[in-house]
Design a protein around this motif. Structure first.
Motif, PDB file in Angstrom:
ATOM      1  N   VAL A 144      36.571  48.728  39.130  1.00 42.77           N
ATOM      2  CA  VAL A 144      35.224  48.891  39.126  1.00 42.77           C
ATOM      3  C   VAL A 144      34.694  48.509  40.715  1.00 42.77           C
ATOM      4  CG1 VAL A 144      33.047  48.155  38.937  1.00 42.77           C
ATOM      5  CG2 VAL A 144      34.557  48.788  36.701  1.00 42.77           C
ATOM      6  N   ARG A 145      34.993  48.096  41.102  1.00 34.74           N
ATOM      7  CA  ARG A 145      35.005  47.345  42.485  1.00 34.74           C
ATOM      8  C   ARG A 145      35.534  47.491  43.623  1.00 34.74           C
ATOM      9  NH1 ARG A 145      33.436  41.575  41.507  1.00 34.74           N
ATOM     10  NH2 ARG A 145      35.284  41.996  40.242  1.00 34.74           N
ATOM     11  N   ASP A 146      35.354  47.843  45.206  1.00 37.58           N
ATOM     12  CA  ASP A 146      36.096  48.540  46.147  1.00 37.58           C
ATOM     13  C   ASP A 146      35.920  47.181  46.872  1.00 37.58           C
ATOM     14  OD1 ASP A 146      36.938  50.765  45.470  1.00 37.58           O
ATOM     15  OD2 ASP A 146      35.137  52.496  46.603  1.00 37.58           O
ATOM     16  N   THR A 192      33.144  34.910  28.893  1.00 42.27           N
ATOM     17  CA  THR A 192      33.521  34.905  30.353  1.00 42.27           C
ATOM     18  C   THR A 192      34.203  34.360  31.072  1.00 42.27           C
ATOM     19  OG1 THR A 192      30.969  35.293  31.908  1.00 42.27           O
ATOM     20  CG2 THR A 192      31.251  33.348  31.189  1.00 42.27           C
ATOM     21  N   LYS A 193      34.648  34.648  31.656  1.00 47.15           N
ATOM     22  CA  LYS A 193      35.607  34.574  32.702  1.00 47.15           C
ATOM     23  C   LYS A 193      34.558  34.653  34.374  1.00 47.15           C
ATOM     24  CE  LYS A 193      36.758  37.236  36.158  1.00 47.15           C
ATOM     25  NZ  LYS A 193      37.031  38.894  36.720  1.00 47.15           N
ATOM     26  N   PHE A 194      34.888  33.471  34.630  1.00 44.91           N
ATOM     27  CA  PHE A 194      34.754  33.308  36.159  1.00 44.91           C
ATOM     28  C   PHE A 194      35.953  32.992  37.352  1.00 44.91           C
ATOM     29  CE2 PHE A 194      31.551  30.669  33.494  1.00 44.91           C
ATOM     30  CZ  PHE A 194      30.438  30.720  34.060  1.00 44.91           C
ATOM     31  N   GLU A 195      35.742  33.140  38.171  1.00 48.31           N
ATOM     32  CA  GLU A 195      36.746  33.113  39.746  1.00 48.31           C
ATOM     33  C   GLU A 195      36.253  32.191  40.677  1.00 48.31           C
ATOM     34  OE1 GLU A 195      38.426  36.465  41.527  1.00 48.31           O
ATOM     35  OE2 GLU A 195      39.154  37.506  39.293  1.00 48.31           O
ATOM     36  N   PHE A 196      37.539  31.223  41.597  1.00 44.74           N
ATOM     37  CA  PHE A 196      36.426  30.085  42.131  1.00 44.74           C
ATOM     38  C   PHE A 196      38.095  30.565  43.736  1.00 44.74           C
ATOM     39  CE2 PHE A 196      35.161  29.118  38.063  1.00 44.74           C
ATOM     40  CZ  PHE A 196      34.498  28.157  38.113  1.00 44.74           C
ATOM     41  N   ILE A 253      32.947  32.692  42.813  1.00 44.62           N
ATOM     42  CA  ILE A 253      33.128  33.939  43.502  1.00 44.62           C
ATOM     43  C   ILE A 253      33.820  34.983  42.840  1.00 44.62           C
ATOM     44  CG2 ILE A 253      34.745  33.071  45.481  1.00 44.62           C
ATOM     45  CD1 ILE A 253      37.011  34.041  44.123  1.00 44.62           C
ATOM     46  N   ASP A 254      33.285  36.088  42.941  1.00 42.06           N
ATOM     47  CA  ASP A 254      33.993  37.413  42.483  1.00 42.06           C
ATOM     48  C   ASP A 254      32.017  37.602  42.199  1.00 42.06           C
ATOM     49  OD1 ASP A 254      36.441  39.044  41.834  1.00 42.06           O
ATOM     50  OD2 ASP A 254      35.574  38.982  39.709  1.00 42.06           O
ATOM     51  N   GLU A 255      32.524  38.616  40.950  1.00 35.56           N
ATOM     52  CA  GLU A 255      31.346  39.042  40.511  1.00 35.56           C
ATOM     53  C   GLU A 255      30.966  37.928  38.949  1.00 35.56           C
ATOM     54  OE1 GLU A 255      31.669  42.633  37.906  1.00 35.56           O
ATOM     55  OE2 GLU A 255      33.331  41.972  37.256  1.00 35.56           O
TER      56      GLU A 255
HETATM   57 MG   LIG Z   1      38.135  42.011  38.390  1.00 30.72          MG
END
Ligand SMILES: [Mg+2]
Ligand SMILES: Nc1ncnc2c1ncn2[C@@H]1O[C@H](COP(=O)(O)OP(=O)(O)OP(=O)(O)O)[C@@H](O)[C@H]1O
Length: 299
Positions: A23-25, A211-215, A226-228
């Protein structure tokens, strides 16, 4: 002002494209900053469709921003600005095109784990439970039904696979990847974020099933979200008024797309077929509704 023309792919000369996700660039801006552009691409059954969902990128961007601000008292985040006028010169020229769908963020060293929290039993969590009676080392009571709410939300990390599916791991495997201290910090932070966000969302008619988080760690050593964050793409959103355990729940955003694709004779391998206009428009309406319900504002 936001761009009204749907965007399927970006190509910004003068900036280095470092990643094109489903989805993201993602572009490198400086050593310290990245530009994350949420396009209007949509994926279903793990394939990107050729038809854009107008305004989807705006919804993802505005919702992430909403949550970063709302949850900022729990942990710092990477967002610098979503306003293109405040971005570096190399980006400003694309203002009309990028407006509303772009985040200038602090660049971090990403921890190589997806920090998943589940409040309900669905997706790979449900599959693991059926097979083993546990999810990522959490032994669960017998007899739970699909989509059932868990007594307490659980932290169920996964590896970030470059190809194919992420693999669910337990906390000892996570510790081997990022260390014990970081594992404990990310677990406690993820659970706090999920609890606060899901209670709020529930009061607005949306169940955040998981849900999924990123750090990542920034150049000063701080850990940032970070991330969305807490978007329909990184979470399972369910309409609370239709919730009924015992089977899969309708997906808040992609249900029309999935239902339509199921009517076709398509083997779920690329290339994916296009969507009829009315399905794409109904899907845009669902994304906008998710935003309106959660934030109380029209986008
Ligand atoms: Mg992703
Ligand atoms: N602040 C940050 N610093 C460094 N990397 C970041 C930061 N924020 C996000 N990222 C990384 O940017 C990438 C976003 O691209 P990604 O490929 O996940 O896009 P996507 O649209 O979510 O697609 P997919 O569905 O394929 O995951 C991720 O690898 C994520 O770890």
């Amino acid at each position: 002002m936001t761009g009204t023309v749907p965007v399927l792919e970006t190509s910004l000369s003068g900036l280095k494209l470092i990643r094109r996700g489903k989805v993201r660039d993602v572009y490198a801006v400086t050593d310290e900053h990245l530009l994350i552009v949420a396009t209007d691409r949509i994926s279903a059954f793990d394939c990107v469709l050729p038809t854009p969902i107008a305004r989807k990128g705006e919804v993802l961007t505005a919702l992430s921003r909403f949550w970063f601000e709302r949850l900022g008292h729990i942990i710092g985040h990477h967002l610098v600005t979503t306003e293109t006028e405040q971005m570096p010169e190399a980006i400003k020229g694309y203002g009309a095109f990028l407006s509303g769908r772009s985040m200038l963020v602090r660049r971090t060293e990403v921890f190589p784990v997806e920090c998943v929290v589940r409040g309900y039993l669905a997706g790979s969590g449900w599959k693991d439970y059926l097979r083993e009676g546990e999810v990522c080392g959490h032994r669960l009571p017998k007899g739970l039904r699909e989509s059932e709410q868990l007594r307490e939300p659980i932290f169920t990390p996964a590896t970030k696979a470059e190809e194919g599916h992420d693999e669910n791991i337990d906390e000892s495997r996570m510790s081997a990847l990022v260390g014990l201290d970081v594992t404990e910090t990310l677990r406690a932070t993820s659970l706090r974020l999920y609890k606060e966000a899901s209670e709020y969302a529930r009061s607005r008619g949306i169940i955040i099933a998981d849900t999924k988080f990123e750090f990542g760690r920034d150049s000063t050593g701080s850990i940032l979200l970070i991330d969305e964050a807490l978007t329909p793409d990184s979470s399972r959103f369910w309409p609370a008024d239709k919730y009924e355990p015992g089977h899969a729940q309708p997906s808040f955003d992609k249900q029309f797309v999935r239902d339509y694709l199921e009517t076709l004779d398509w083997d779920k391998k690329p290339p994916a077929p296009p969507l009829p206009t009315e399905i794409a428009e109904a899907t845009t309406a669902r994304y906008l509704e998710a935003y309106r319900l959660l934030t109380g504002k029209e986008l």
